[in-house]
Scaffold this motif. Sequence first.
Motif, PDB file in Angstrom:
ATOM      1  N   LEU A  35       6.459   3.229   6.927  1.00  0.00           N
ATOM      2  CA  LEU A  35       5.005   3.396   6.800  1.00  0.00           C
ATOM      3  C   LEU A  35       4.439   2.527   5.685  1.00  0.00           C
ATOM      4  O   LEU A  35       3.335   1.993   5.806  1.00  0.00           O
ATOM      5  N   LEU A  36       5.206   2.359   4.626  1.00  0.00           N
ATOM      6  CA  LEU A  36       4.760   1.512   3.531  1.00  0.00           C
ATOM      7  C   LEU A  36       4.675   0.050   3.967  1.00  0.00           C
ATOM      8  O   LEU A  36       3.723  -0.655   3.623  1.00  0.00           O
ATOM      9  N   VAL A  37       5.637  -0.394   4.745  1.00  0.00           N
ATOM     10  CA  VAL A  37       5.621  -1.763   5.263  1.00  0.00           C
ATOM     11  C   VAL A  37       4.441  -1.956   6.212  1.00  0.00           C
ATOM     12  O   VAL A  37       3.754  -2.981   6.177  1.00  0.00           O
ATOM     13  N   CYS A  38       4.169  -0.955   7.054  1.00  0.00           N
ATOM     14  CA  CYS A  38       3.011  -1.033   7.960  1.00  0.00           C
ATOM     15  C   CYS A  38       1.712  -1.115   7.166  1.00  0.00           C
ATOM     16  O   CYS A  38       0.823  -1.897   7.508  1.00  0.00           O
ATOM     17  N   ALA A  39       1.587  -0.319   6.116  1.00  0.00           N
ATOM     18  CA  ALA A  39       0.383  -0.354   5.292  1.00  0.00           C
ATOM     19  C   ALA A  39       0.240  -1.711   4.607  1.00  0.00           C
ATOM     20  O   ALA A  39      -0.865  -2.267   4.530  1.00  0.00           O
ATOM     21  N   GLY A  40       1.329  -2.268   4.120  1.00  0.00           N
ATOM     22  CA  GLY A  40       1.287  -3.594   3.515  1.00  0.00           C
ATOM     23  C   GLY A  40       0.889  -4.663   4.516  1.00  0.00           C
ATOM     24  O   GLY A  40       0.115  -5.576   4.210  1.00  0.00           O
ATOM     25  N   ALA A  41       1.413  -4.539   5.723  1.00  0.00           N
ATOM     26  CA  ALA A  41       1.056  -5.501   6.774  1.00  0.00           C
ATOM     27  C   ALA A  41      -0.425  -5.392   7.123  1.00  0.00           C
ATOM     28  O   ALA A  41      -1.102  -6.409   7.316  1.00  0.00           O
TER      29      ALA A  41
END
Length: 75
Positions: A35-41
């Motif tokens: 989820l953190l990677v998705c938010a960063g993307a």
Amino acid sequence: MRKLKKAARKIVVALIGFPMLILGIILIPLPGPGLLVCAGALFVLSLEFDWAEKHLKYVKDKLKKLIEASKPKLD
């Protein structure tokens, strides 16, 4: 020249943001920061795409509600 820079920036943002988003989606069911990677993307993509900015705002709102709900009540 200005249009060329704008198009180049959009392409670079897309080339960085979309693979990050795909990686984040793959990582969601696995242990890790999916989820953190998705938010960063979404943050990267929101630099050039309005739809990503809308989804990033939604994620931020949900995260704030989750944080508020997890705080202990001091009544």
